[in-house]
Motif scaffolding. Structure first.
Motif, PDB file in Angstrom:
ATOM      1  N   VAL A 183       0.854  -1.183   0.000  1.00  0.00           N
ATOM      2  CA  VAL A 183       0.000   0.000   0.000  1.00  0.00           C
ATOM      3  C   VAL A 183       0.893   1.236   0.000  1.00  0.00           C
ATOM      4  N   GLY A 184       0.960   1.911  -1.143  1.00  0.00           N
ATOM      5  CA  GLY A 184       1.792   3.099  -1.299  1.00  0.00           C
ATOM      6  C   GLY A 184       3.025   2.806  -2.137  1.00  0.00           C
ATOM      7  N   PHE A 185       2.977   3.135  -3.432  1.00  0.00           N
ATOM      8  CA  PHE A 185       4.078   2.820  -4.342  1.00  0.00           C
ATOM      9  C   PHE A 185       5.283   3.745  -4.135  1.00  0.00           C
ATOM     10  N   GLY A 186       5.024   5.044  -4.008  1.00  0.00           N
ATOM     11  CA  GLY A 186       6.117   5.989  -3.815  1.00  0.00           C
ATOM     12  C   GLY A 186       7.096   5.992  -4.973  1.00  0.00           C
ATOM     13  N   MET A 187       8.323   5.584  -4.696  1.00  0.00           N
ATOM     14  CA  MET A 187       9.352   5.480  -5.731  1.00  0.00           C
ATOM     15  C   MET A 187       9.465   4.054  -6.276  1.00  0.00           C
ATOM     16  N   GLY A 188       8.628   3.169  -5.761  1.00  0.00           N
ATOM     17  CA  GLY A 188       8.640   1.801  -6.261  1.00  0.00           C
ATOM     18  C   GLY A 188       9.765   0.942  -5.732  1.00  0.00           C
ATOM     19  N   VAL A 189      10.437   1.405  -4.680  1.00  0.00           N
ATOM     20  CA  VAL A 189      11.600   0.667  -4.186  1.00  0.00           C
ATOM     21  C   VAL A 189      11.184  -0.683  -3.608  1.00  0.00           C
ATOM     22  N   VAL A 190      10.215  -0.681  -2.704  1.00  0.00           N
ATOM     23  CA  VAL A 190       9.820  -1.953  -2.097  1.00  0.00           C
ATOM     24  C   VAL A 190       9.165  -2.859  -3.135  1.00  0.00           C
ATOM     25  N   ASP A 191       8.445  -2.273  -4.088  1.00  0.00           N
ATOM     26  CA  ASP A 191       7.818  -3.098  -5.121  1.00  0.00           C
ATOM     27  C   ASP A 191       8.868  -3.738  -6.028  1.00  0.00           C
ATOM     28  N   GLY A 192       9.947  -3.036  -6.283  1.00  0.00           N
ATOM     29  CA  GLY A 192      11.045  -3.645  -7.026  1.00  0.00           C
ATOM     30  C   GLY A 192      11.652  -4.811  -6.267  1.00  0.00           C
ATOM     31  N   CYS A 193      11.746  -4.653  -4.947  1.00  0.00           N
ATOM     32  CA  CYS A 193      12.277  -5.736  -4.109  1.00  0.00           C
ATOM     33  C   CYS A 193      11.338  -6.940  -4.111  1.00  0.00           C
ATOM     34  N   VAL A 194      10.040  -6.678  -4.033  1.00  0.00           N
ATOM     35  CA  VAL A 194       9.059  -7.768  -4.067  1.00  0.00           C
ATOM     36  C   VAL A 194       9.127  -8.490  -5.413  1.00  0.00           C
ATOM     37  N   ILE A 205      -1.494  -0.921  -4.216  1.00  0.00           N
ATOM     38  CA  ILE A 205      -2.513   0.117  -4.099  1.00  0.00           C
ATOM     39  C   ILE A 205      -1.821   1.469  -4.101  1.00  0.00           C
ATOM     40  N   GLU A 206      -2.208   2.328  -5.017  1.00  0.00           N
ATOM     41  CA  GLU A 206      -1.642   3.680  -5.088  1.00  0.00           C
ATOM     42  C   GLU A 206      -2.753   4.669  -5.415  1.00  0.00           C
ATOM     43  N   ALA A 207      -2.785   5.786  -4.683  1.00  0.00           N
ATOM     44  CA  ALA A 207      -3.897   6.732  -4.825  1.00  0.00           C
ATOM     45  C   ALA A 207      -3.519   8.019  -5.554  1.00  0.00           C
ATOM     46  N   HIS A 208      -2.238   8.375  -5.566  1.00  0.00           N
ATOM     47  CA  HIS A 208      -1.881   9.676  -6.139  1.00  0.00           C
ATOM     48  C   HIS A 208      -1.761   9.587  -7.659  1.00  0.00           C
TER      49      HIS A 208
END
Length: 349
Positions: A183-194, A205-208
């Motif tokens: 929940v919260g993509f931001g810069m995508g750092v954790v999603d890249g790790c996942v 999930i990203e709202a902005h």
């Protein structure tokens, strides 16, 4: 309580000075006699130091207990940002510091329950909360190079110095290699790790809208196994719950929301997690005050335990001290050299 705080107290500098002196000297008899004569228990002296801070530094639990029981805020800080609990700890009074932290945890849990109950009962407050969220989502955010995401005011939404922490969080939430929610993509750092850990499913999930557009530019819409839910988690999660979607790992790292919002998120976790699943969150609560930070670690632990989670914190070394890291950022948001990484295993309601 031995006395009550009165907002009608008439200022009396001599009495208030004497009250602070009695607190500093741990003279409980003199302290309570001065209170009876009208001295202000919330009085502040040089550098914003309160009677509670002075009593804590003197290891006088009698005065400390009386002030806290009367409603003097445990979270008041002096001009340097230090609270009474830090005075007790700083002067070596470990037992009193622990007792003050215990009080703070109980107080925050009780306040949280009252706040959530009020939100459930007040549609107007919910509308106000939605308005604040909408206000943030309507502002521009900017990717400044490859190392930071800034809001309209120049404050950092996320920065790449957090990357080692995101790796550690990904290790935790991807341990089962199952379905993971961020929940919260931001810069995508954790999603890249996942993504690098090849889980069986990956939902974001990203709202902005600016962040969502950045995700598209980076090609996240076309990544196999990745599902993007555009919207506020407050709106998306009920839909996932209705569809019966469950996750083995969940990470929460939003911007512009307070701990009360996280409490609402935590209340939904048992409905979206498989037993044995692992939840974690970016632990940035009160990073500039170690006493407050530890209070909220314990509050989160106790509140999550009540929802069926076993919570532990691993200490991770952090080095964000270099001035260059914060160049171009309006306000620095991390000061410590340790990060308490939460691992919350869902054991069932």
């Amino acid at each position: 309580a031995l006395f009550r705080i009165s907002i009608m107290t008439t200022p009396n500098d001599a009495l208030d000075d004497a009250l602070r002196t009695a607190a500093r000297d741990a003279d409980a008899d003199a302290f309570f006699a001065l209170i009876a004569r009208g001295a202000d228990p919330t009085t502040r002296g040089a550098n914003g130091v309160t009677a509670l801070m002075l009593a804590a530094s003197a290891d006088c639990s009698t005065i400390v207990d009386a002030l806290l029981s009367a409603g003097v805020p445990w979270f008041d800080v002096d001009d340097d940002g230090d609270c009474a609990g830090q005075y007790a700890s700083g002067y070596g009074h470990a037992e009193l510091a622990r007792a003050m932290m215990d009080f703070a945890v109980r107080d925050e849990i009780a306040r949280g329950k009252a706040t959530l109950a009020a939100r459930r009962d007040a549609a107007a407050e919910d509308a106000e909360s939605d308005a604040e969220s909408a206000k943030y989502l309507a502002t521009k955010v900017t990717y400044d190079g490859d190392d930071k995401l800034l809001d309209e005011e120049g404050d950092a939404v996320m920065m790449t110095w957090e990357a080692p922490l995101m790796e550690a969080h990904a290790d935790v939430i991807c341990a089962a290699k199952g379905r993971v929610l961020n929940v919260g993509f931001g810069m995508g750092v954790v999603d890249g790790c996942v993504r690098a850990r090849r889980t069986s499913g990956h939902t974001i999930i990203e709202a902005h809208p600016d962040v969502r557009a950045h995700m598209t530019r980076q090609g996240w819409d076309d990544v196999p196994g990745v599902s993007i839910e555009f919207g506020r988690w407050q709106d998306v999660l009920p839909k996932l719950i209705k569809r019966g979607v469950k996750f083995d790992g969940v990470f929460f790292d939003t911007y512009g929301e307070d701990y009360d919002a996280m409490r609402i998120f935590h209340a939904m976790l048992p409905k979206i997690m498989n037993v044995g699943g692992v939840y974690s969150y970016f632990n940035g609560m009160c990073p500039d005050n170690i006493f407050f930070h530890m209070v909220y670690n314990r509050v989160a632990e106790e509140e999550l335990r009540a929802k069926g989670f076993k919570v532990t914190f691993d200490v991770v070394a952090v080095d964000a001290s270099a001035d260059d890291i914060w160049k171009g950022v309006k306000r620095r948001y991390w000061w410590g050299d340790k990060y308490f990484l939460p691992t919350c295993v869902y054991e069932g309601a």
